[in-house]
Design a protein around this motif. Sequence first.
Motif, mmCIF file in Angstrom:
data_model
loop_
_atom_site.group_PDB
_atom_site.id
_atom_site.type_symbol
_atom_site.label_atom_id
_atom_site.label_comp_id
_atom_site.label_asym_id
_atom_site.label_seq_id
_atom_site.Cartn_x
_atom_site.Cartn_y
_atom_site.Cartn_z
ATOM 1 N N ILE A 1 -2.481 4.356 11.133
ATOM 2 C CA ILE A 1 -2.100 3.718 9.868
ATOM 3 C C ILE A 1 -1.501 4.804 8.979
ATOM 4 O O ILE A 1 -2.093 5.876 8.818
ATOM 5 N N ALA A 2 -0.341 4.527 8.405
ATOM 6 C CA ALA A 2 0.285 5.517 7.516
ATOM 7 C C ALA A 2 0.597 4.861 6.178
ATOM 8 O O ALA A 2 1.080 3.720 6.130
ATOM 9 N N VAL A 3 0.262 5.558 5.092
ATOM 10 C CA VAL A 3 0.586 5.036 3.766
ATOM 11 C C VAL A 3 1.599 5.970 3.112
ATOM 12 O O VAL A 3 1.314 7.154 2.905
ATOM 13 N N GLU A 4 2.773 5.428 2.816
ATOM 14 C CA GLU A 4 3.834 6.233 2.198
ATOM 15 C C GLU A 4 4.316 5.544 0.934
ATOM 16 O O GLU A 4 3.937 4.394 0.677
ATOM 17 N N TYR A 5 5.160 6.249 0.170
ATOM 18 C CA TYR A 5 5.684 5.597 -1.030
ATOM 19 C C TYR A 5 7.049 6.140 -1.401
ATOM 20 O O TYR A 5 7.449 7.221 -0.972
#
Length: 365
Positions: A279-283
């Motif tokens: 799972i990767a959280v980017e912005y």
Amino acid sequence: MNSNNSIDMYEILIVDDTPEQIEMALVVLKGNNYKVRVSTKGSSALKLLEKQKPDLILLDIFMPEIDGFELCRIIKQNTEYKNIPVIFLTSSGDEQSIKKGFEAGAQDYVTKPFNTTELLARVKTHIKLKQQTEFLYLANRELDSFCYSIAHDLKAPLLSMGKLIEYLSLDYFDKLGEDGNTLISNIHKKSGELTAIIDHLLEFSRMCELEMKPEHINLEQLFRSVFDELMLTRPNRQVELRLSGLPDITGDSIMLRILVTNILSNSIKYTAPRKIARIAVEYTEYPDSYVFCVTDNGVGFDMKYSLRLFQVFQRLHSSKEFEGSGVGLSICQRILKRHNGRAWMTGQENQGASFYFSFPKNPPI
Ligand SMILES: Nc1ncnc2c1ncn2[C@@H]1O[C@H](COP(=O)(O)OP(=O)(O)OP(=O)(O)O)[C@@H](O)[C@H]1O
Ligand SMILES: [Mg+2]
């Protein structure tokens, strides 16, 4: 309709310092059964607003002390007044002022000197729009509290049923035999699922009512702590979470925790068949907002059904494959709407999914 009026008249506040224009608007509006109050300065207009909220404001641009743009901004930033439609009074062809007026939050404009038919038509339209919005808002709230009370009333008997099933299975274990015990265990499981749906529904209807408190949130920490909490109950899963230095945001901490819990629990759930789930959280940062993206390498979904995802009880995967009630994403949507954000998803069957959400830097709390 202004509830403080004794007779059925809509009330309009004119803020303008040119007597001849005021006179003209007064005659036209009063002649058409509107109650009109007049103020020639921004400061006195604010005092009048405090005394009684009008149904619409006609606002001149050039005035002493506070100009029309500034006054409009003050009105639109105040939660008490922000839903009152504002119509600017501009000189014809003044494109710059029209643009500034809309940027300050105005709903419309009329050019001076007034064309009476146009003035009346715009006033009527915006009062009607305001009324319809209020009506929809109230109808929605009513539906929510209806949904809440049904869910609430169903929960107590359901919990008792669960307990009774437990007693039955404990006290009559020997007499029920193998088939009987399997049956009881299935009933117990189903009543648990029903309780989970009811809990979700309660949460869903609460999201509109819950009062929001603005707080500084360290999003990176929030994602990490929710993830650790969710993984505690899944010791056999191998899930990697990559966070790319998420920014701090301002929002309601209770709601944001529920949001992150729903997003991550989906990513964890729908990556269950993967040996190593990722799972990767980017912005991405924009001038007034952020767009966050939570990507997983799970089972994904067919994009042709993507619009269904955010509707209550809509699921693209069966309960046999993955447990769930189909309410989580609708809760996320509500939480984001309350912060003036937006949510959407992309995915591909067997290739994973991405949950996107936009979040303003200054949410309207
Ligand atoms: N990360 C994901 N990967 C694949 N499909 C997803 C993902 N997130 C959501 N979905 C699809 O969207 C549907 C709706 O999601 P939602 O979170 O609302 O409900 P749920 O997970 O089924 O149940 P719950 O109410 O317990 O969250 C899911 O049933 C699933 O089909
Ligand atoms: Mg879910």
